[in-house]
Design a protein around this motif. Structure first.
Motif, PDB file in Angstrom:
ATOM      1  N   ARG A   1       0.842  -1.200   0.000  1.00 50.52           N
ATOM      2  CA  ARG A   1       0.000   0.000   0.000  1.00 50.52           C
ATOM      3  C   ARG A   1       0.878   1.251   0.000  1.00 50.52           C
ATOM      4  O   ARG A   1       1.851   1.339   0.746  1.00 50.52           O
ATOM      5  CB  ARG A   1      -0.923   0.017   1.215  1.00 50.52           C
ATOM      6  CG  ARG A   1      -1.799  -1.230   1.360  1.00 50.52           C
ATOM      7  CD  ARG A   1      -2.627  -1.162   2.627  1.00 50.52           C
ATOM      8  NE  ARG A   1      -3.188  -2.451   2.990  1.00 50.52           N
ATOM      9  CZ  ARG A   1      -4.355  -2.929   2.545  1.00 50.52           C
ATOM     10  NH1 ARG A   1      -5.071  -2.180   1.722  1.00 50.52           N
ATOM     11  NH2 ARG A   1      -4.794  -4.103   2.921  1.00 50.52           N
ATOM     12  N   LEU A   2       0.492   2.255  -0.796  1.00 47.43           N
ATOM     13  CA  LEU A   2       1.298   3.467  -0.896  1.00 47.43           C
ATOM     14  C   LEU A   2       0.986   4.474   0.193  1.00 47.43           C
ATOM     15  O   LEU A   2       1.860   5.229   0.610  1.00 47.43           O
ATOM     16  CB  LEU A   2       1.069   4.134  -2.265  1.00 47.43           C
ATOM     17  CG  LEU A   2       1.636   3.434  -3.490  1.00 47.43           C
ATOM     18  CD1 LEU A   2       1.527   4.350  -4.703  1.00 47.43           C
ATOM     19  CD2 LEU A   2       3.080   3.013  -3.285  1.00 47.43           C
TER      20      LEU A   2
ATOM     21  N   GLU B   1      -1.806   7.760   1.378  1.00 52.27           N
ATOM     22  CA  GLU B   1      -2.468   8.851   0.661  1.00 52.27           C
ATOM     23  C   GLU B   1      -1.497   9.778  -0.061  1.00 52.27           C
ATOM     24  O   GLU B   1      -1.722  10.149  -1.219  1.00 52.27           O
ATOM     25  CB  GLU B   1      -3.326   9.675   1.633  1.00 52.27           C
ATOM     26  CG  GLU B   1      -4.124  10.767   0.942  1.00 52.27           C
ATOM     27  CD  GLU B   1      -5.128  11.435   1.860  1.00 52.27           C
ATOM     28  OE1 GLU B   1      -5.956  12.238   1.364  1.00 52.27           O
ATOM     29  OE2 GLU B   1      -5.095  11.164   3.077  1.00 52.27           O
TER      30      GLU B   1
ATOM     31  N   PHE C   1       0.235   7.975  -3.087  1.00 54.90           N
ATOM     32  CA  PHE C   1      -0.778   7.640  -4.081  1.00 54.90           C
ATOM     33  C   PHE C   1      -1.223   8.890  -4.845  1.00 54.90           C
ATOM     34  O   PHE C   1      -1.325   8.879  -6.076  1.00 54.90           O
ATOM     35  CB  PHE C   1      -1.991   6.982  -3.413  1.00 54.90           C
ATOM     36  CG  PHE C   1      -3.040   6.507  -4.382  1.00 54.90           C
ATOM     37  CD1 PHE C   1      -2.930   5.264  -4.987  1.00 54.90           C
ATOM     38  CD2 PHE C   1      -4.132   7.302  -4.692  1.00 54.90           C
ATOM     39  CE1 PHE C   1      -3.899   4.813  -5.879  1.00 54.90           C
ATOM     40  CE2 PHE C   1      -5.101   6.872  -5.594  1.00 54.90           C
ATOM     41  CZ  PHE C   1      -4.984   5.620  -6.190  1.00 54.90           C
TER      42      PHE C   1
ATOM     43  N   LYS D   1       1.652  10.057  -7.158  1.00 55.48           N
ATOM     44  CA  LYS D   1       1.794   9.148  -8.298  1.00 55.48           C
ATOM     45  C   LYS D   1       0.628   9.327  -9.267  1.00 55.48           C
ATOM     46  O   LYS D   1       0.806   9.294 -10.494  1.00 55.48           O
ATOM     47  CB  LYS D   1       1.872   7.700  -7.807  1.00 55.48           C
ATOM     48  CG  LYS D   1       2.270   6.696  -8.889  1.00 55.48           C
ATOM     49  CD  LYS D   1       2.491   5.315  -8.275  1.00 55.48           C
ATOM     50  CE  LYS D   1       3.094   4.340  -9.289  1.00 55.48           C
ATOM     51  NZ  LYS D   1       2.188   3.983 -10.379  1.00 55.48           N
TER      52      LYS D   1
ATOM     53  N   ASP E   1      -8.933   0.964  -6.055  1.00 60.99           N
ATOM     54  CA  ASP E   1      -7.564   1.468  -6.113  1.00 60.99           C
ATOM     55  C   ASP E   1      -7.334   2.456  -4.975  1.00 60.99           C
ATOM     56  O   ASP E   1      -6.327   2.396  -4.259  1.00 60.99           O
ATOM     57  CB  ASP E   1      -7.334   2.140  -7.472  1.00 60.99           C
ATOM     58  CG  ASP E   1      -5.870   2.282  -7.845  1.00 60.99           C
ATOM     59  OD1 ASP E   1      -5.043   1.542  -7.291  1.00 60.99           O
ATOM     60  OD2 ASP E   1      -5.558   3.137  -8.683  1.00 60.99           O
ATOM     61  N   HIS E   2      -8.275   3.367  -4.820  1.00 63.78           N
ATOM     62  CA  HIS E   2      -8.170   4.387  -3.770  1.00 63.78           C
ATOM     63  C   HIS E   2      -8.344   3.775  -2.387  1.00 63.78           C
ATOM     64  O   HIS E   2      -7.584   4.083  -1.451  1.00 63.78           O
ATOM     65  CB  HIS E   2      -9.232   5.466  -4.020  1.00 63.78           C
ATOM     66  CG  HIS E   2      -9.017   6.722  -3.241  1.00 63.78           C
ATOM     67  ND1 HIS E   2      -9.466   6.887  -1.947  1.00 63.78           N
ATOM     68  CD2 HIS E   2      -8.396   7.886  -3.564  1.00 63.78           C
ATOM     69  CE1 HIS E   2      -9.149   8.094  -1.516  1.00 63.78           C
ATOM     70  NE2 HIS E   2      -8.493   8.714  -2.472  1.00 63.78           N
TER      71      HIS E   2
ATOM     72  N   HIS F   1      -5.146   1.549  -1.405  1.00 63.11           N
ATOM     73  CA  HIS F   1      -3.878   2.230  -1.157  1.00 63.11           C
ATOM     74  C   HIS F   1      -3.987   3.420  -0.206  1.00 63.11           C
ATOM     75  O   HIS F   1      -2.990   3.804   0.398  1.00 63.11           O
ATOM     76  CB  HIS F   1      -3.265   2.670  -2.486  1.00 63.11           C
ATOM     77  CG  HIS F   1      -2.733   1.534  -3.295  1.00 63.11           C
ATOM     78  ND1 HIS F   1      -1.559   0.894  -2.995  1.00 63.11           N
ATOM     79  CD2 HIS F   1      -3.227   0.889  -4.381  1.00 63.11           C
ATOM     80  CE1 HIS F   1      -1.345  -0.087  -3.848  1.00 63.11           C
ATOM     81  NE2 HIS F   1      -2.339  -0.108  -4.704  1.00 63.11           N
ATOM     82  N   VAL F   2      -5.153   3.986  -0.090  1.00 60.28           N
ATOM     83  CA  VAL F   2      -5.326   5.161   0.774  1.00 60.28           C
ATOM     84  C   VAL F   2      -6.066   4.815   2.059  1.00 60.28           C
ATOM     85  O   VAL F   2      -5.709   5.276   3.141  1.00 60.28           O
ATOM     86  CB  VAL F   2      -6.064   6.288   0.017  1.00 60.28           C
ATOM     87  CG1 VAL F   2      -6.346   7.478   0.937  1.00 60.28           C
ATOM     88  CG2 VAL F   2      -5.253   6.736  -1.191  1.00 60.28           C
TER      89      VAL F   2
ATOM     90  N   GLN G   1      -0.332   0.397  -8.681  1.00 62.96           N
ATOM     91  CA  GLN G   1      -0.852   1.538  -7.936  1.00 62.96           C
ATOM     92  C   GLN G   1      -1.220   2.608  -8.956  1.00 62.96           C
ATOM     93  O   GLN G   1      -0.441   2.900  -9.848  1.00 62.96           O
ATOM     94  CB  GLN G   1       0.191   2.106  -6.958  1.00 62.96           C
ATOM     95  CG  GLN G   1       1.016   1.076  -6.220  1.00 62.96           C
ATOM     96  CD  GLN G   1       2.239   0.654  -7.015  1.00 62.96           C
ATOM     97  OE1 GLN G   1       2.749   1.383  -7.839  1.00 62.96           O
ATOM     98  NE2 GLN G   1       2.709  -0.548  -6.758  1.00 62.96           N
ATOM     99  N   VAL G   2      -2.432   3.121  -8.865  1.00 65.02           N
ATOM    100  CA  VAL G   2      -2.933   4.201  -9.729  1.00 65.02           C
ATOM    101  C   VAL G   2      -3.434   3.682 -11.077  1.00 65.02           C
ATOM    102  O   VAL G   2      -4.414   4.191 -11.610  1.00 65.02           O
ATOM    103  CB  VAL G   2      -1.875   5.317  -9.944  1.00 65.02           C
ATOM    104  CG1 VAL G   2      -2.304   6.316 -11.007  1.00 65.02           C
ATOM    105  CG2 VAL G   2      -1.605   6.051  -8.635  1.00 65.02           C
TER     106      VAL G   2
END
Length: 595
Positions: free
Chosen positions: A257-258, A260, A263, A266, A500-501, A504-505, A539-540
């Motif tokens: 996971r990146l 917020e 993410f 990116k 996706d959001h 990772h967020v 991611q993204v």
């Protein structure tokens, strides 16, 4: 889809020895600064040529993917010294771009300037902040680039084999650098690296050996290549063992996971949208509700046809699920899945021609093939491998992962997901008039920059837009069956952006993601699990479909409102595609400028 054409996927580059030998490539300040006595556009056109020449020198594998094969024999060796060399180069490129006053350039060149600037800035972000070269062991796979050269048709076999021979001579250094780079990787990317490098070993197996045997190489060249091949296979095997026996057992993994901040940054570099990551997430949530309402209305109309003896459930979502399940019963066989894809392509070509949706180029071949082993495992069941702007006559490959060898229950779940309706929508998306058609147009673009720096959201967005455009034009007979299944398909795109959001967020767990995909997306278990896997490995990228589609459709509706009766769909489609794979927000500026 080709992921494929972005600087983000590059490893970082050739050896320091090579750099020392070619340091003059486009780096002289006197050659790169805008000439004071020249017209701004003329000076920038000259600069773009030098920028691209330097780009290929620093990124030989990307050059090969674009059809520029001068550096095919070079293997990128991602050492720390090379990353420092790249950092200095990117700093120079940024300084040079700043010499131009962007407001003095034409609208087309303003877009090119912004694309070059985004490349410079995003490359620094990837190398210095995201640092995926540390945590993504799947970045390192010699077999993939060898496979692309071996399968190419741009040079005679002997010349391609010589390029392969020179490239793999540096494989031990490549994998030594890879092992040195890896530091607290993700478990998911480590497992992917093992699978894809095992596929890479297959590339270096019988097919390559057979090619060597039938080639015109001298006996000495064949012996040398055979030795290098054995050494490369040993290097790949050692890398796989390193991952299996040291990295995986150690259990020292970072989260995939990146968060917020990373993410959002990116998203800004990769998508280049007028919207922020948070705004796209909110739009996707709203669109999800719109799709659900349409599915419920159409299901109510279809119910007496398919369930004449049954009352429709009071729970409207349950009714939609039952209708989708019924419609999904019609699908290809497990053994015939790839052939079913091939059989649909001529129908799509004919429909586009009959409806005059855009002009197609019958001289550009589209070849449906089974996905090569070294490309499998990322979660994408179908994709396009298109030739770059330097290799326009080469084949475009529609990669379809076969279902042979899968357990029957798993294959049945997949086939129900890609039933007779959605398989056609998939082919529209990937082939005609989706990715294949768009990338043919992109290679015609007079701006090499727009073709090279293809924007993923525009590319994916066009393919999604093409699905809806085809159905609006009458494909499928405007039936409620087709529209219900398109709603379900478009829900995938919408949920892609949402998950996706949230993954990772918002740190959404697997169980919650799969439940959402099955409940709101009406997806089969296998598809939902596969999408979770994609979210852990990328991611993204999953946000690009909905973002690009929304921006393209909004632009079309805006122009329809402005032009009224004079609006022509074919003209819109062809004008939009004429700008190459630029971000939609820049295409919008250029199209509105012509109004």
């Amino acid at each position: 889809m080709p992921q494929h054409y972005s600087a983000k996927t590059l490893l970082a580059v050739a050896s320091l020895a090579l750099a020392a030998g070619l340091t003059g490539c486009g780096d002289s300040k006197s050659r790169t600064l805008a000439d004071a006595d020249a017209q701004p556009d003329a000076a920038f056109e000259r600069y773009k040529t030098r920028f691209i020449d330097s780009l290929w020198y620093y990124n030989p594998e990307w050059a090969s993917g674009a059809g520029y094969h001068r550096y095919d024999s070079l293997l990128v060796v991602p050492t720390e010294g090379r990353r420092r060399t790249e950092a200095k180069m990117l700093k120079r490129r940024g300084t040079e771009l700043a010499d131009f006053k962007v407001e003095e350039l034409s609208v087309n060149n303003q877009t090119d300037w912004r694309l070059l600037q985004n490349y410079v800035q995003s490359s620094r972000f990837y190398a210095d902040t995201l640092r995926d070269w540390q945590w993504n062991p799947a970045s390192y796979n010699v077999g993939a680039s060898v496979g692309e050269i071996l399968n190419g048709r741009y040079w005679p076999l002997d010349r391609r084999l010589r390029a392969i021979s020179h490239k793999i001579s540096h494989a031990p250094d490549f994998y030594a650098a890879a092992e040195a780079n890896i530091n607290t990787p993700t478990k998911e990317h480590t497992e992917l690296a093992i699978r894809q490098n095992e596929g890479g070993l297959e590339v270096l197996g019988k097919a390559l050996q057979d090619s060597i045997a039938r080639s015109g190489l001298t006996a000495r060249e064949k012996e040398e290549l055979a030795t290098r091949l054995a050494t490369t296979r040993l290097s790949i095997g050692n890398y796989i063992r390193f991952l299996k026996t040291q990295v995986l057992p150690a259990g020292k993994f970072r989260s995939f996971r990146l968060g917020e901040d990373l993410f959002s940054r990116k998203f800004a570099y990769d998508i280049q949208s007028t919207y922020s990551a948070g705004q796209v997430y909110e739009k996707a949530l709203a669109h999800k509700q719109e799709l659900l309402q349409d599915m419920k209305r159409r299901t109510a109309r279809l119910w007496p046809k398919y369930f004449p003896a049954q009352p429709m459930p009071a729970d409207s979502l349950a009714a939609v699920q039952q209708m989708i399940s019924k419609l999904s019963e019609q699908h290809a066989t497990q053994a015939g899945f790839v052939e079913a894809v091939k059989a649909q392509i001529p129908t799509l070509v004919q429909f586009v021609n009959d409806k005059k949706l855009l002009t197609q180029d019958p001289t550009k071949p589209l070849v449906v093939r089974e996905t090569p082993l070294y490309m499998r495992g990322s979660g994408a069941g179908a994709s396009i491998s298109a030739p770059g702007p330097y290799d326009k006559a080469a084949n475009t490959y529609y990669n379809v992962e076969p279902l042979t060898g899968q357990p029957a229950a798993q294959a049945e779940s997949y086939l129900r997901e890609y039933n007779q309706y959605t398989l056609q929508i998939l082919n529209i998306h990937e082939a005609i008039p989706g990715h294949y058609t768009q990338l043919v147009y992109a290679n015609r673009s007079p701006s090499l920059v727009k073709s090279i720096f293809g924007n993923g959201a525009m590319i994916e967005g066009w393919a999604v837009y093409a699905e809806r455009m085809m159905l609006e034009s009458g494909y499928g007979g405007n039936s409620d069956e087709f529209w219900v299944m398109w709603d379900k398909w478009n829900m995938r795109v919408t949920l892609n952006a949402i998950l996706d959001h949230e993954v990772h967020v918002k740190n959404a767990p697997e169980a919650a993601v799969v439940a959402m995909l099955r409940r709101d997306g009406f997806q089969e278990e296998a598809e939902a699990r596969n999408k979770w896997r994609r979210a852990t490995l990328s991611q993204v990228q999953l946000s690009s479909y909905f973002t690009g589609y929304t921006e393209i459709y909004d632009l079309r509706q805006e122009l329809k409102k402005q032009q009224g009766q004079s609006f022509d769909l074919k003209s819109f489609n062809e004008q939009f595609l004429s700008y190459g794979s630029a971000p939609v927000k820049y295409i919008r500026e250029m199209m509105l400028k012509k109004e």
